[in-house]
Design an enzyme around this catalytic site. Structure first.
Site, PDB file in Angstrom:
ATOM      1  CG  ASP A   1      -1.990   1.037   1.189  1.00 36.70           C
ATOM      2  OD1 ASP A   1      -2.050   1.783   0.193  1.00 36.70           O
ATOM      3  OD2 ASP A   1      -2.778   1.114   2.150  1.00 36.70           O
TER       4      ASP A   1
ATOM      5  CG  ASP B   1      -3.403   3.576  -3.750  1.00 36.97           C
ATOM      6  OD1 ASP B   1      -4.197   2.769  -4.256  1.00 36.97           O
ATOM      7  OD2 ASP B   1      -3.711   4.332  -2.818  1.00 36.97           O
ATOM      8  CD  GLU B   2      -5.457  -1.142  -1.756  1.00 37.84           C
ATOM      9  OE1 GLU B   2      -5.179  -1.949  -0.846  1.00 37.84           O
ATOM     10  OE2 GLU B   2      -6.450  -0.388  -1.717  1.00 37.84           O
TER      11      GLU B   2
END
Length: 331
Positions: free
Chosen positions: A7, A102-103
């Site tokens: 993350d 983003d993850e």
């Protein structure tokens, strides 16, 4: 199975700080207009000290921190950084499942044979991401997705948490039930009403760290979507449907450029009290036709408003279930 959940730390805000280093020491909010109907997309850690968080109205964020700096989201820039991040990750771990810009999950067990080796591999991933983009990432390492995801949130920003095999239940037990992926506000209320406050109190496999799901790597992108927050709430269905048709045309153009079709259409609505509803429908064969997407989106809007009538603060439409071919029309 040894999985990692990565993350990126306050991703949008971190990118804005890299693009403009003067922002690094200031409370930074990425989102809409604080004097209008904007919503916080993310905030840096300095802003979070004031209780500012994603999905909060920008007006409320401004009330909490009068000297906060507000910048508009720049998704094109964020996508470029995201591509660089995942390219750097794949140099260390070949098999990944992106769940957002983003993850995502990493198949550490493909490269590492033990949890000790997985820790070193996760550290190498963090170093690779930082070297390629100057961004930091938190990683959780565990035997399954649900534990890895919760672990990645333990040491932010930039930390690493490893939960060895056999320690899943004891790791999860103290956490509030809200931390368990899939437990939303309604589920939380029902569980608390039943006297269940912690994950350890739940007698379910996933709560005990038994989560046999593997990585889903068949499609790089999960969905594409667009949405519009109105300056004033709109109750007129005809106007709302016009917005959905415009958005559907934009999504269809994107699909056509990429040579893809989508089988599932989702319409999202937000009411003045910030509550959100979404309705989805799937068709047997994927489409990139703007009229077909709009037809489904408008039908789903009717379903949402029939369930709960009223003016809307936001509408949006998304397409998922991608296929890399197009069904030929019969003429």
């Amino acid at each position: 199975m040894i999985l990692g959940h990565l993350d990126l730390d306050a991703f949008f805000a971190a990118v804005e700080e890299l693009e403009n280093p003067e922002l690094r020491s200031k409370p930074l909010v990425v989102g809409g207009d604080p004097h209008g109907r904007g919503v916080v997309a993310t905030a840096n850690y300095e802003a979070r000290k004031f209780g500012i968080h994603s999905a909060m109205s920008c007006a409320e964020a401004l009330r909490r921190c009068q000297h906060a700096v507000f910048v508009r989201s720049r998704h094109g820039v964020y996508k470029e950084y995201s591509r660089a991040v995942w390219s750097a990750i794949r140099e260390v771990v070949p098999t990944v499942e992106r769940t957002g810009m983003d993850e995502g999950y990493l198949d550490l067990g493909e490269v590492a044979g033990t949890f000790g080796e997985a820790r070193a591999l996760a550290e190498a991933v963090q170093t690779s991401v930082r070297g390629a983009t100057s961004l930091t990432a938190a990683i959780g390492v565990a035997s399954c997705k649900v534990v890895a995801k919760i672990a990645s949130d333990q040491r932010k920003p930039g930390g690493l948490t490893v939960v060895p095999l056999g320690r899943e239940a004891s790791f999860l037990a103290p956490f509030d039930i809200r931390r368990l992926p899939g437990v939303g506000p309604r589920s939380e209320a029902r569980l608390r009403a039943a006297g269940l406050e912690t994950i350890g109190a739940l007698l379910r496999d996933r709560a005990r760290g038994i989560d046999p799901r593997t990585l889903e790597t068949t499609s790089e992108r999960i969905s594409i979507s667009t949405e519009e927050t109105f300056e004033r709430d709109i109750a007129d269905r005809a106007r709302l449907k016009d917005e959905l048709r415009r958005m559907s045309a934009r999504l269809a153009e994107h699909l056509q450029r990429s040579g893809e079709t989508g089988r599932t259409v989702t319409t999202k609505v937000r009411y003045p009290d910030f509550s959100i509803r979404s309705r989805s429908a799937s068709i047997p064969v994927g489409t990139d036709d703007p009229d077909r997407i709009a037809e489904l989106a408008c039908s789903l809007l009717d379903r949402a408003l029939d369930d709960r009538p009223g003016a809307l603060r936001l509408v949006g439409v998304g397409v998922s279930g991608f296929e890399s071919h197009r069904q030929l029309a019969l003429v």
